[in-house]
Design a protein around this motif. Structure first.
Motif, PDB file in Angstrom:
ATOM      1  N   LEU A 224     121.953  21.659  50.793  1.00 34.48           N
ATOM      2  CA  LEU A 224     123.041  21.644  50.503  1.00 34.48           C
ATOM      3  C   LEU A 224     122.872  20.053  49.632  1.00 34.48           C
ATOM      4  CD1 LEU A 224     125.957  21.451  49.984  1.00 34.48           C
ATOM      5  CD2 LEU A 224     126.266  19.708  52.098  1.00 34.48           C
ATOM      6  N   TRP A 225     122.917  20.038  48.146  1.00 32.63           N
ATOM      7  CA  TRP A 225     122.839  18.721  47.485  1.00 32.63           C
ATOM      8  C   TRP A 225     124.114  17.880  47.444  1.00 32.63           C
ATOM      9  CZ3 TRP A 225     118.510  18.076  43.273  1.00 32.63           C
ATOM     10  CH2 TRP A 225     117.193  18.266  44.159  1.00 32.63           C
ATOM     11  N   THR A 226     124.582  16.473  47.278  1.00 28.34           N
ATOM     12  CA  THR A 226     125.731  15.871  46.952  1.00 28.34           C
ATOM     13  C   THR A 226     125.823  15.075  46.060  1.00 28.34           C
ATOM     14  OG1 THR A 226     125.917  14.675  48.600  1.00 28.34           O
ATOM     15  CG2 THR A 226     126.250  16.851  49.035  1.00 28.34           C
ATOM     16  N   HIS A 227     126.956  14.762  45.675  1.00 28.06           N
ATOM     17  CA  HIS A 227     126.573  13.689  45.090  1.00 28.06           C
ATOM     18  C   HIS A 227     127.595  12.939  45.171  1.00 28.06           C
ATOM     19  CE1 HIS A 227     129.627  14.282  42.275  1.00 28.06           C
ATOM     20  NE2 HIS A 227     128.969  15.550  41.468  1.00 28.06           N
ATOM     21  N   GLU A 228     127.446  11.219  44.997  1.00 31.22           N
ATOM     22  CA  GLU A 228     128.778  10.212  45.650  1.00 31.22           C
ATOM     23  C   GLU A 228     128.896   9.275  44.326  1.00 31.22           C
ATOM     24  OE1 GLU A 228     128.387   8.625  49.909  1.00 31.22           O
ATOM     25  OE2 GLU A 228     126.678  10.296  49.757  1.00 31.22           O
ATOM     26  N   PRO A 285     130.540  10.641  38.773  1.00 32.99           N
ATOM     27  CA  PRO A 285     130.004  11.638  39.227  1.00 32.99           C
ATOM     28  C   PRO A 285     131.157  12.806  38.997  1.00 32.99           C
ATOM     29  CG  PRO A 285     128.884  10.749  40.356  1.00 32.99           C
ATOM     30  CD  PRO A 285     129.722  10.171  40.054  1.00 32.99           C
ATOM     31  N   SER A 286     131.711  14.094  39.402  1.00 34.08           N
ATOM     32  CA  SER A 286     132.473  15.232  40.026  1.00 34.08           C
ATOM     33  C   SER A 286     132.314  15.899  39.158  1.00 34.08           C
ATOM     34  CB  SER A 286     133.991  14.536  39.646  1.00 34.08           C
ATOM     35  OG  SER A 286     134.741  15.400  39.851  1.00 34.08           O
ATOM     36  N   GLY A 287     131.547  17.630  40.026  1.00 36.31           N
ATOM     37  CA  GLY A 287     131.307  19.019  40.157  1.00 36.31           C
ATOM     38  C   GLY A 287     129.882  18.752  39.899  1.00 36.31           C
ATOM     39  N   MET A 288     129.346  19.540  39.843  1.00 38.65           N
ATOM     40  CA  MET A 288     127.941  20.170  40.801  1.00 38.65           C
ATOM     41  C   MET A 288     127.299  21.066  40.438  1.00 38.65           C
ATOM     42  SD  MET A 288     125.168  17.319  42.244  1.00 38.65           S
ATOM     43  CE  MET A 288     125.440  17.970  44.239  1.00 38.65           C
ATOM     44  N   LEU A 308     133.156  11.529  35.219  1.00 35.40           N
ATOM     45  CA  LEU A 308     134.378  11.236  34.556  1.00 35.40           C
ATOM     46  C   LEU A 308     134.134   9.612  33.597  1.00 35.40           C
ATOM     47  CD1 LEU A 308     136.169  11.407  38.000  1.00 35.40           C
ATOM     48  CD2 LEU A 308     136.003  13.194  35.883  1.00 35.40           C
ATOM     49  N   LYS A 309     133.546   9.678  34.232  1.00 34.73           N
ATOM     50  CA  LYS A 309     133.172   7.892  33.187  1.00 34.73           C
ATOM     51  C   LYS A 309     132.176   8.274  31.748  1.00 34.73           C
ATOM     52  CE  LYS A 309     131.799   2.959  33.080  1.00 34.73           C
ATOM     53  NZ  LYS A 309     131.243   2.100  33.889  1.00 34.73           N
ATOM     54  N   PHE A 310     132.493   8.230  30.677  1.00 32.48           N
ATOM     55  CA  PHE A 310     132.129   8.494  29.368  1.00 32.48           C
ATOM     56  C   PHE A 310     131.876  10.369  29.102  1.00 32.48           C
ATOM     57  CE2 PHE A 310     128.622   5.873  31.524  1.00 32.48           C
ATOM     58  CZ  PHE A 310     128.820   4.617  30.719  1.00 32.48           C
ATOM     59  N   GLN A 311     132.427  10.794  29.890  1.00 33.84           N
ATOM     60  CA  GLN A 311     133.327  12.138  29.523  1.00 33.84           C
ATOM     61  C   GLN A 311     131.497  13.001  29.085  1.00 33.84           C
ATOM     62  OE1 GLN A 311     136.344  11.232  26.826  1.00 33.84           O
ATOM     63  NE2 GLN A 311     137.939  10.297  28.207  1.00 33.84           N
TER      64      GLN A 311
END
Length: 368
Positions: A224-228, A285-288, A308-311
């Protein structure tokens, strides 16, 4: 923002490895946060205020939300968060939702499952069961997470946040700021690292997380890879490993908002994990999703992250667990990218987080 209508064809977009265009599958969604793909070609889309919607294969949005969804706490970053199908959905019909749920002491991340029913009477969940509740609950409307991922053994991973109270991420008697791992009915796996440890929550898989809003299984290793989200800087990608401590708030590449002062002891400390990749300044970051399909052969094996930032949509080329190249796509073009998924058709799907949000898909284009 492009302003293209549903069904309108856009001009090709050139990237380093592939050329593509964007199709609007559906619009009129209120802050959609996640999408899942039903076997019959329909889409399930979560709207953060508390509705699960159905879009048919032709892009028609059913005006009636899915019935059987309990009330959620839709404030701040809370609400309906993620939707996934059980790996054995074709046989058991289980649909899993994560959401912000209210209870004694405030609000926290929760997970429920219900059996999918779709007939002439409409779409609904029945036999609804809450299988996980973050404890303790607290006030505040931030850092719920949450993404749901089943691993190859059929265990359910639930990403969460620290609820804006950073010290909670290091406490083993507190579920905030943790990645938890469960059986599909909410039971505790026998090899969870803190099961049987006095004073520790047995659901915990790893600790030291700020707010995880992306998770995906590596297509080769199955890990499992995650980002936060970091604070002001220090957004991270990590490989989630059992019993590890990912450092928040003891170490971080970010700094305190506005004043720029150091958080914790710096960027590293013995015994705490370093991120595989980090962004400073933050991209939110959101979604991956890992791309494994045949429609974009130049992207195969790449990791895609919404921002989300920089869209924008970020494409990462990998060499094992090392990011060797980053390409930023769609910057400022479609709005805040909340979710990224590979569909069963081998195309990439995006959700835009807006009051009139859209389900988009990226389609390959052959350009001379």
């Amino acid at each position: 923002m492009t302003g293209f209508a549903v069904g309108a064809e856009q001009p090709p977009i050139r990237s380093e490895r592939e050329n593509f265009r964007i199709e609007v599958v559906a619009a009129g969604l209120e802050h959609p946060w996640s999408v899942a793909f039903l076997p019959d070609g329909r889409y399930l889309v979560m709207e953060r205020p508390g509705r699960l919607r159905v879009i048919d294969a032709d892009g028609r949005l059913d005006p009636r939300p899915v019935a059987g969804i309990p009330a959620v706490s839709a404030r701040g970053q809370g609400g309906l968060l993620d939707v996934v199908l059980h790996p054995g959905f074709a046989g058991n019909g289980w649909v899993y939702l994560s959401y912000a749920g209210a209870g004694e002491g405030g609000v926290g991340t929760e997970v429920l499952r219900g059996r999918w029913v779709s007939d002439r009477a409409g779409n609904r969940l029945v036999d609804v069961q809450v299988i996980y509740r973050q404890w303790p609950k607290s006030d505040g409307g931030v850092h719920f997470g949450s993404r749901l991922v089943f691993d190859r053994a059929g265990l359910l991973h639930v990403t969460q946040g620290d609820r804006g109270e950073m010290a909670r991420a290091q406490r083993l008697d507190d579920l905030a700021g943790k990645l938890v791992r469960l059986h599909d009915d909410g039971g505790i796996p026998a090899d969870n690292p803190w099961r049987g440890v006095a004073g520790a929550r047995p659901e915990i898989f790893s600790v030291g997380h700020r707010s995880m809003q992306g998770a995906a299984l590596h297509p080769v290793t199955g890990e499992l890879w995650t980002h936060e989200h970091g604070p002001q800087g220090g957004d991270e990608i990590n490989v989630a490993r059992i019993g590890r401590n990912y450092g928040w708030p003891v170490i971080t590449f970010g700094v305190n908002y506005g004043i720029g002062t150091k958080i914790g002891v710096g960027t590293q400390r013995e015994g705490l994990e370093q991120p595989l990749h980090q962004w400073t300044p933050s991209i939110a970051p959101s979604g991956m999703a890992f791309y494994t399909g045949d429609r974009f052969p130049g992207w195969r094996g790449n990791l895609f992250v919404g921002a989300l930032k920089f869209q924008m949509l970020v494409r990462l080329e990998l060499d094992g667990e090392r990011v060797v190249r980053e390409e930023r796509l769609l910057t400022g073009r479609e709005g805040r990218i909340r979710d990224v998924r590979q569909g069963p058709d081998g195309l990439l799907y995006l959700l835009t987080d807006a009051s009139n949000g859209k389900l988009l898909r990226l389609v390959p284009v052959s350009t001379p």
